[in-house]
Design an enzyme around this catalytic site. Structure first.
Site, PDB file in Angstrom:
ATOM      1  N   ASN A  27      73.375  34.573  -4.059  1.00 14.36           N
ATOM      2  CA  ASN A  27      73.494  35.688  -5.044  1.00 14.36           C
ATOM      3  C   ASN A  27      72.024  36.348  -5.347  1.00 14.36           C
ATOM      4  O   ASN A  27      71.122  35.777  -5.826  1.00 14.36           O
ATOM      5  CB  ASN A  27      74.077  35.501  -6.460  1.00 14.36           C
ATOM      6  CG  ASN A  27      74.261  36.548  -7.243  1.00 14.36           C
ATOM      7  OD1 ASN A  27      73.259  37.018  -7.919  1.00 14.36           O
ATOM      8  ND2 ASN A  27      75.468  36.620  -7.643  1.00 14.36           N
ATOM      9  N   HIS A  58      76.983  28.269 -13.289  1.00 13.59           N
ATOM     10  CA  HIS A  58      78.240  28.962 -12.903  1.00 13.59           C
ATOM     11  C   HIS A  58      78.672  30.065 -13.776  1.00 13.59           C
ATOM     12  O   HIS A  58      78.304  29.976 -14.965  1.00 13.59           O
ATOM     13  CB  HIS A  58      79.289  27.750 -13.080  1.00 13.59           C
ATOM     14  CG  HIS A  58      80.731  28.065 -13.335  1.00 13.59           C
ATOM     15  ND1 HIS A  58      81.350  28.817 -12.063  1.00 13.59           N
ATOM     16  CD2 HIS A  58      81.809  28.186 -14.216  1.00 13.59           C
ATOM     17  CE1 HIS A  58      82.553  29.043 -12.088  1.00 13.59           C
ATOM     18  NE2 HIS A  58      82.936  28.670 -13.529  1.00 13.59           N
ATOM     19  N   GLY A 104      86.569  27.588 -11.410  1.00 13.07           N
ATOM     20  CA  GLY A 104      86.534  28.481  -9.941  1.00 13.07           C
ATOM     21  C   GLY A 104      86.401  29.748  -9.647  1.00 13.07           C
ATOM     22  O   GLY A 104      85.225  30.339 -10.360  1.00 13.07           O
ATOM     23  N   TRP A 105      87.147  30.433  -8.980  1.00 14.59           N
ATOM     24  CA  TRP A 105      86.869  31.842  -8.519  1.00 14.59           C
ATOM     25  C   TRP A 105      86.781  32.877  -9.501  1.00 14.59           C
ATOM     26  O   TRP A 105      87.717  32.757 -10.337  1.00 14.59           O
ATOM     27  CB  TRP A 105      87.792  31.990  -7.469  1.00 14.59           C
ATOM     28  CG  TRP A 105      87.476  32.984  -6.334  1.00 14.59           C
ATOM     29  CD1 TRP A 105      87.858  34.353  -6.145  1.00 14.59           C
ATOM     30  CD2 TRP A 105      86.482  32.828  -5.316  1.00 14.59           C
ATOM     31  NE1 TRP A 105      87.436  34.625  -4.942  1.00 14.59           N
ATOM     32  CE2 TRP A 105      86.409  33.931  -4.480  1.00 14.59           C
ATOM     33  CE3 TRP A 105      85.702  31.398  -5.068  1.00 14.59           C
ATOM     34  CZ2 TRP A 105      85.558  33.996  -3.468  1.00 14.59           C
ATOM     35  CZ3 TRP A 105      84.967  31.588  -3.954  1.00 14.59           C
ATOM     36  CH2 TRP A 105      84.921  32.505  -3.054  1.00 14.59           C
ATOM     37  N   PHE A 106      86.046  33.672  -9.521  1.00 12.51           N
ATOM     38  CA  PHE A 106      85.741  34.855 -10.271  1.00 12.51           C
ATOM     39  C   PHE A 106      86.246  34.759 -11.876  1.00 12.51           C
ATOM     40  O   PHE A 106      87.100  35.482 -12.095  1.00 12.51           O
ATOM     41  CB  PHE A 106      86.434  36.133  -9.648  1.00 12.51           C
ATOM     42  CG  PHE A 106      85.896  36.323  -8.243  1.00 12.51           C
ATOM     43  CD1 PHE A 106      84.833  36.110  -7.927  1.00 12.51           C
ATOM     44  CD2 PHE A 106      86.642  37.207  -7.463  1.00 12.51           C
ATOM     45  CE1 PHE A 106      84.308  36.381  -6.731  1.00 12.51           C
ATOM     46  CE2 PHE A 106      86.420  37.539  -6.133  1.00 12.51           C
ATOM     47  CZ  PHE A 106      84.980  36.997  -5.867  1.00 12.51           C
ATOM     48  N   PRO A 107      85.546  33.955 -12.758  1.00 11.51           N
ATOM     49  CA  PRO A 107      86.155  33.704 -14.030  1.00 11.51           C
ATOM     50  C   PRO A 107      86.529  34.833 -14.910  1.00 11.51           C
ATOM     51  O   PRO A 107      87.629  34.697 -15.681  1.00 11.51           O
ATOM     52  CB  PRO A 107      85.175  32.805 -14.668  1.00 11.51           C
ATOM     53  CG  PRO A 107      84.219  32.164 -13.471  1.00 11.51           C
ATOM     54  CD  PRO A 107      84.530  33.170 -12.643  1.00 11.51           C
ATOM     55  N   GLN A 108      85.719  35.762 -14.782  1.00  9.93           N
ATOM     56  CA  GLN A 108      85.804  37.072 -15.760  1.00  9.93           C
ATOM     57  C   GLN A 108      87.085  37.780 -15.382  1.00  9.93           C
ATOM     58  O   GLN A 108      87.954  38.159 -16.101  1.00  9.93           O
ATOM     59  CB  GLN A 108      84.570  37.956 -15.783  1.00  9.93           C
ATOM     60  CG  GLN A 108      84.585  38.934 -14.671  1.00  9.93           C
ATOM     61  CD  GLN A 108      84.058  38.191 -13.379  1.00  9.93           C
ATOM     62  OE1 GLN A 108      83.591  37.076 -13.286  1.00  9.93           O
ATOM     63  NE2 GLN A 108      84.120  39.006 -12.101  1.00  9.93           N
TER      64      GLN A 108
HETATM   65  O1  0FX Z   1      77.960  35.095  -6.881  1.00  9.18           O
HETATM   66  P1  0FX Z   1      79.290  35.249  -7.369  1.00  9.18           P
HETATM   67  O2  0FX Z   1      79.360  35.934  -8.646  1.00  9.18           O
HETATM   68  O3  0FX Z   1      79.967  33.801  -7.459  1.00  9.18           O
HETATM   69  C1  0FX Z   1      81.242  33.349  -6.992  1.00  9.18           C
HETATM   70  C2  0FX Z   1      82.168  32.682  -8.032  1.00  9.18           C
HETATM   71  O4  0FX Z   1      82.527  33.402  -9.376  1.00  9.18           O
HETATM   72  C3  0FX Z   1      81.820  31.650  -8.659  1.00  9.18           C
HETATM   73  O5  0FX Z   1      82.737  30.692  -9.306  1.00  9.18           O
HETATM   74  C4  0FX Z   1      81.304  30.501  -7.460  1.00  9.18           C
HETATM   75  N1  0FX Z   1      80.602  29.175  -7.878  1.00  9.18           N
HETATM   76  C5  0FX Z   1      80.266  31.506  -6.470  1.00  9.18           C
HETATM   77  C6  0FX Z   1      80.332  30.568  -5.290  1.00  9.18           C
HETATM   78  O6  0FX Z   1      81.014  32.596  -6.167  1.00  9.18           O
HETATM   79  O7  0FX Z   1      80.167  35.802  -6.088  1.00  9.18           O
HETATM   80  P2  0FX Z   1      80.181  37.418  -5.561  1.00  9.18           P
HETATM   81  O8  0FX Z   1      78.881  38.119  -5.502  1.00  9.18           O
HETATM   82  O9  0FX Z   1      80.886  37.111  -4.474  1.00  9.18           O
HETATM   83  O10 0FX Z   1      81.290  38.114  -6.512  1.00  9.18           O
HETATM   84  C7  0FX Z   1      80.604  38.663  -7.628  1.00  9.18           C
HETATM   85  C8  0FX Z   1      81.598  39.340  -8.544  1.00  9.18           C
HETATM   86  O11 0FX Z   1      82.118  40.506  -7.737  1.00  9.18           O
HETATM   87  C9  0FX Z   1      83.060  38.475  -8.640  1.00  9.18           C
HETATM   88  O12 0FX Z   1      82.926  37.858  -9.767  1.00  9.18           O
HETATM   89  C10 0FX Z   1      84.072  39.666  -8.720  1.00  9.18           C
HETATM   90  C11 0FX Z   1      83.636  40.742  -7.749  1.00  9.18           C
HETATM   91  N2  0FX Z   1      84.095  40.802  -6.492  1.00  9.18           N
HETATM   92  C12 0FX Z   1      83.606  40.044  -5.310  1.00  9.18           C
HETATM   93  C13 0FX Z   1      84.148  40.223  -4.033  1.00  9.18           C
HETATM   94  C14 0FX Z   1      83.654  39.429  -2.790  1.00  9.18           C
HETATM   95  C15 0FX Z   1      85.475  41.634  -6.386  1.00  9.18           C
HETATM   96  O13 0FX Z   1      85.843  42.183  -7.307  1.00  9.18           O
HETATM   97  N3  0FX Z   1      86.016  41.391  -5.141  1.00  9.18           N
HETATM   98  C16 0FX Z   1      85.385  40.895  -3.900  1.00  9.18           C
HETATM   99  O14 0FX Z   1      86.231  41.053  -2.700  1.00  9.18           O
END
Ligand code: 0FX
Length: 265
Positions: free
Chosen positions: A29, A111, A120-124
């Site tokens: 990230n 986290h 886990g996945w996307f808590p919000q």
């Molecule tokens: O870096 P991160 O915010 O974290 C996520 C998980 O929430 C977390 O529990 C886990 N430990 C980590 C490994 O992965 O992930 P991100 O940058 O892929 O996504 C950020 C936000 O973007 C997510 O909370 C919701 C949104 N999103 C992301 C993707 C990939 C979407 O709405 N759709 C998507 O397809």
């Protein structure tokens, strides 16, 4: 350069004892990566940290292809041991740390959720849907997902007008606040970690994927549908969709806030 001794060393910049002088941060990230570096620089601790990102992260591979000090890692294949690192930090690492690794080296997770709620996945996304509290948590990693003893955590508000993105941005800011307030204690080992009082609930990627397909024949309350779309609205991401004939139609919400005087009865 990192300290090469396993023994507790004096931090020349701050004058406190470090029991974790060789710390590896694995992050996928950008916001967390940049802030992590800024915080450790401000605290004069930059030499104790090195950074890697997941081998599967193709965006980072492209962005950091020229970097000599930020490289990919395959956490399942690369043998990390306590001879090399005293502490591993997962700061939004897309790779789960294998149980064998967690047993070998102290591992800590930053986290974007308020454990044990919606682990886990996307808590919000899930907090908007099920009303469970949201926040940020720093915890020791055990063999289960977002499950280990909690070092620090802070709740954030979720408003009825939040989308996934607005709630997520609040969580990210809170993660950085927690990191700033706790990183010295964490690397010196001077903290108390408390096991969560409940097991809580766990959401996986497949639970998120299942939410995205909208069934146009579903019957229910308008507010629930609204919440579902708020939970699936996150900037440019194409999440919610329905199928009509040979077309896939993506849906997101555009919410705008305006102050209203309460209606007189
Ligand atoms: O870096 P991160 O915010 O974290 C996520 C998980 O929430 C977390 O529990 C886990 N430990 C980590 C490994 O992965 O992930 P991100 O940058 O892929 O996504 C950020 C936000 O973007 C997510 O909370 C919701 C949104 N999103 C992301 C993707 C990939 C979407 O709405 N759709 C998507 O397809």
């Amino acid at each position: 350069m990192l300290w090469r001794s396993k023994k507790t060393r004096e931090n020349p910049h701050r004058g406190f004892n470090l029991s974790h002088s060789r710390v590896l941060v694995i992050t996928d990230n950008l916001f967390i990566y940049e802030n992590f570096k800024t915080i450790t620089a401000e605290l004069g601790m930059i030499d104790f940290f090195s950074y890697r990102y997941s081998i599967t992260n193709s965006a980072f591979k492209k962005k950091f292809s020229e970097s000599t000090d930020f490289k990919p890692i395959d956490i399942k294949k690369e043998i990390l041991d306590s001879e090399e690192y005293d502490l591993l930090i997962s700061a939004h690492s897309k790779q789960l740390f294998p149980a064998e690794l967690v047993r070998k080296i102290k591992c800590i997770n930053i986290h974007p959720g308020l454990n044990p709620n919606n682990r886990g996945w996307f808590p919000q996304v899930f907090s908007i849907l099920n009303g469970l509290p949201l926040g940020a948590t720093i915890h020791e990693i055990d063999e289960l997902i977002d499950h280990g003893p909690i070092i620090a955590q802070k709740e954030v508000e979720v408003y009825p007008w939040d989308t996934s993105l607005t709630a997520y941005n609040r969580v990210l800011e809170t993660e950085i606040e927690l990191l700033k307030g706790n990183i010295e204690k964490i690397i010196s080992g001077d903290y108390k970690a408390v096991p969560p009082e409940r097991e809580g609930n766990l959401n996986l990627k497949k639970d998120f994927d299942n939410l995205c397909r909208l069934n146009l024949d579903e019957v229910g309350r308008f507010e629930d549908f609204l919440n579902r779309l708020r939970a699936l609205t996150h900037g440019e991401y194409k999440n919610a969709f329905f199928i009509k004939g040979d077309k896939k139609v993506f849906v997101k919400l555009d919410l705008e806030l305006k102050e209203e005087k309460p209606e007189e009865v």
